[in-house]
Design a protein around this motif. Structure first.
Motif, PDB file in Angstrom:
ATOM      1  N   THR A  56      -4.314  -2.093   2.630  1.00  0.00           N
ATOM      2  CA  THR A  56      -4.072  -2.591   1.271  1.00  0.00           C
ATOM      3  C   THR A  56      -2.353  -2.750   1.387  1.00  0.00           C
ATOM      4  O   THR A  56      -1.764  -2.125   1.999  1.00  0.00           O
ATOM      5  N   ASP A  57      -1.887  -3.925   0.808  1.00  0.00           N
ATOM      6  CA  ASP A  57      -0.558  -4.030   0.589  1.00  0.00           C
ATOM      7  C   ASP A  57      -0.059  -2.978  -0.286  1.00  0.00           C
ATOM      8  O   ASP A  57      -0.659  -2.300  -1.073  1.00  0.00           O
ATOM      9  N   VAL A  58       1.259  -2.571  -0.115  1.00  0.00           N
ATOM     10  CA  VAL A  58       1.990  -1.535  -0.680  1.00  0.00           C
ATOM     11  C   VAL A  58       2.207  -1.932  -2.171  1.00  0.00           C
ATOM     12  O   VAL A  58       1.896  -1.363  -3.080  1.00  0.00           O
ATOM     13  N   ARG A  59       2.893  -3.007  -2.267  1.00  0.00           N
ATOM     14  CA  ARG A  59       3.844  -3.755  -3.174  1.00  0.00           C
ATOM     15  C   ARG A  59       2.775  -4.803  -3.977  1.00  0.00           C
ATOM     16  O   ARG A  59       2.649  -5.756  -3.637  1.00  0.00           O
ATOM     17  N   VAL A  79     -11.287   7.719   2.735  1.00  0.00           N
ATOM     18  CA  VAL A  79     -11.385   6.481   3.015  1.00  0.00           C
ATOM     19  C   VAL A  79     -10.066   6.218   4.298  1.00  0.00           C
ATOM     20  O   VAL A  79      -8.957   6.161   3.834  1.00  0.00           O
ATOM     21  N   PRO A  80     -10.404   6.053   5.454  1.00  0.00           N
ATOM     22  CA  PRO A  80      -9.460   5.664   6.359  1.00  0.00           C
ATOM     23  C   PRO A  80      -8.723   4.073   5.726  1.00  0.00           C
ATOM     24  O   PRO A  80      -9.037   3.318   5.393  1.00  0.00           O
ATOM     25  N   THR A  81      -7.237   4.618   5.668  1.00  0.00           N
ATOM     26  CA  THR A  81      -6.160   3.618   4.802  1.00  0.00           C
ATOM     27  C   THR A  81      -5.126   3.182   5.873  1.00  0.00           C
ATOM     28  O   THR A  81      -4.711   3.849   6.233  1.00  0.00           O
ATOM     29  N   ILE A  82      -5.144   1.642   5.495  1.00  0.00           N
ATOM     30  CA  ILE A  82      -3.887   1.207   6.268  1.00  0.00           C
ATOM     31  C   ILE A  82      -3.075   0.479   5.326  1.00  0.00           C
ATOM     32  O   ILE A  82      -3.799  -0.328   4.546  1.00  0.00           O
ATOM     33  N   PHE A  83      -1.937   0.843   5.318  1.00  0.00           N
ATOM     34  CA  PHE A  83      -0.959   0.456   4.462  1.00  0.00           C
ATOM     35  C   PHE A  83      -0.348  -1.059   5.137  1.00  0.00           C
ATOM     36  O   PHE A  83       0.235  -0.680   6.037  1.00  0.00           O
ATOM     37  N   ILE A  84      -0.032  -2.074   4.467  1.00  0.00           N
ATOM     38  CA  ILE A  84       0.728  -2.938   4.767  1.00  0.00           C
ATOM     39  C   ILE A  84       2.000  -3.393   4.160  1.00  0.00           C
ATOM     40  O   ILE A  84       1.795  -3.309   2.914  1.00  0.00           O
ATOM     41  N   THR A  85       2.976  -3.658   4.559  1.00  0.00           N
ATOM     42  CA  THR A  85       4.146  -3.792   3.622  1.00  0.00           C
ATOM     43  C   THR A  85       5.273  -4.677   4.229  1.00  0.00           C
ATOM     44  O   THR A  85       5.704  -4.377   5.366  1.00  0.00           O
ATOM     45  N   ALA A  86       6.264  -5.395   3.452  1.00  0.00           N
ATOM     46  CA  ALA A  86       7.159  -6.136   3.815  1.00  0.00           C
ATOM     47  C   ALA A  86       8.528  -5.215   3.585  1.00  0.00           C
ATOM     48  O   ALA A  86       9.629  -5.449   4.024  1.00  0.00           O
ATOM     49  N   PHE A  87       8.358  -4.030   2.933  1.00  0.00           N
ATOM     50  CA  PHE A  87       9.399  -3.141   2.698  1.00  0.00           C
ATOM     51  C   PHE A  87       8.995  -1.604   3.030  1.00  0.00           C
ATOM     52  O   PHE A  87       8.780  -0.826   2.279  1.00  0.00           O
ATOM     53  N   PRO A  88       9.134  -1.206   4.229  1.00  0.00           N
ATOM     54  CA  PRO A  88       8.793   0.022   4.596  1.00  0.00           C
ATOM     55  C   PRO A  88      10.150   0.937   4.280  1.00  0.00           C
ATOM     56  O   PRO A  88      11.124   0.606   4.279  1.00  0.00           O
ATOM     57  N   THR A  89       9.546   2.142   4.015  1.00  0.00           N
ATOM     58  CA  THR A  89      10.472   3.170   3.332  1.00  0.00           C
ATOM     59  C   THR A  89      10.115   4.550   3.879  1.00  0.00           C
ATOM     60  O   THR A  89       8.964   4.643   4.328  1.00  0.00           O
ATOM     61  N   PRO A  90      11.014   5.565   3.950  1.00  0.00           N
ATOM     62  CA  PRO A  90      10.710   6.703   4.430  1.00  0.00           C
ATOM     63  C   PRO A  90       9.945   7.318   3.524  1.00  0.00           C
ATOM     64  O   PRO A  90       8.878   8.173   4.025  1.00  0.00           O
ATOM     65  N   GLU A 106       4.295  -3.272   9.330  1.00  0.00           N
ATOM     66  CA  GLU A 106       5.149  -4.105   8.365  1.00  0.00           C
ATOM     67  C   GLU A 106       4.759  -5.431   8.615  1.00  0.00           C
ATOM     68  O   GLU A 106       4.050  -5.833   9.662  1.00  0.00           O
ATOM     69  N   LYS A 107       4.809  -6.188   7.546  1.00  0.00           N
ATOM     70  CA  LYS A 107       4.626  -7.588   7.556  1.00  0.00           C
ATOM     71  C   LYS A 107       5.769  -8.426   8.364  1.00  0.00           C
ATOM     72  O   LYS A 107       6.766  -8.012   8.260  1.00  0.00           O
ATOM     73  N   PRO A 108       5.374  -9.397   8.975  1.00  0.00           N
ATOM     74  CA  PRO A 108       3.937  -9.878   9.308  1.00  0.00           C
ATOM     75  C   PRO A 108       3.047  -8.909  10.277  1.00  0.00           C
ATOM     76  O   PRO A 108       3.779  -8.607  11.221  1.00  0.00           O
ATOM     77  N   VAL A 109       2.118  -8.770  10.072  1.00  0.00           N
ATOM     78  CA  VAL A 109       1.198  -7.826  10.808  1.00  0.00           C
ATOM     79  C   VAL A 109       0.606  -8.462  12.142  1.00  0.00           C
ATOM     80  O   VAL A 109       0.258  -9.524  12.086  1.00  0.00           O
ATOM     81  N   ASP A 110       0.971  -7.512  13.182  1.00  0.00           N
ATOM     82  CA  ASP A 110       0.757  -8.124  14.315  1.00  0.00           C
ATOM     83  C   ASP A 110      -0.839  -8.138  14.688  1.00  0.00           C
ATOM     84  O   ASP A 110      -1.332  -7.016  14.557  1.00  0.00           O
ATOM     85  N   ALA A 111      -1.610  -9.119  14.875  1.00  0.00           N
ATOM     86  CA  ALA A 111      -3.170  -9.293  14.845  1.00  0.00           C
ATOM     87  C   ALA A 111      -3.825  -8.276  15.944  1.00  0.00           C
ATOM     88  O   ALA A 111      -4.518  -7.565  15.611  1.00  0.00           O
TER      89      ALA A 111
END
Length: 125
Positions: A56-59, A79-90, A106-111
């Motif tokens: 899932t996208d974060v924003r 549910v094992p979750t993978i976050f994807i985001t263009a705006f990583p934060t602490p 971080e977007k763009p996600v490396d395939a």
């Protein structure tokens, strides 16, 4: 908490190009992929018990990816979750390894990295 063997990977992103790209990768790996444009769509779908992994996208508008994950956990699902985001934060990184959050990309996600991560957590479909 509910943990069941299942084979659906849910991809949630309000950007259709991102959803389509990730779905193409996962389909090529043999996974059954369901695409959602919002967290609200996932929650209305009644598929949570069948989801092997949530990407899932974060924003996103209305229900963020973090909020979606938290609501699923409150429903009693791991549910094992993978976050994807263009705006990583602490603050986002603090969620790693918490309640099933296994990776943050971080977007763009490396395939290749995403494919390796899926293989490591789920194996082969």
């Amino acid at each position: 908490m509910h943990t069941q063997p299942n084979s659906i990977i849910a991809v949630v992103d309000d950007d259709s190009a991102v959803r389509t790209a990730i779905a193409g990768l996962l389909n090529s790996m043999g996974w059954d992929v369901r695409l959602f444009a919002s967290g609200s769509e996932v929650l209305r779908s009644n598929l949570i018990s069948d989801v092997a992994c949530l990407i899932t996208d974060v924003r996103m508008p209305n229900v963020s990816g973090v909020e979606l994950h938290d609501r699923i956990v409150r429903q009693g699902y791991v549910v094992p979750t993978i976050f994807i985001t263009a705006f990583p934060t602490p603050e986002l990184s603090a969620n790693l390894n918490k309640d099933g959050v296994i990776a943050i990309f971080e977007k763009p996600v490396d395939a290749n990295e995403l494919a390796d991560c899926i293989d490591q957590i789920l194996g082969k479909p």
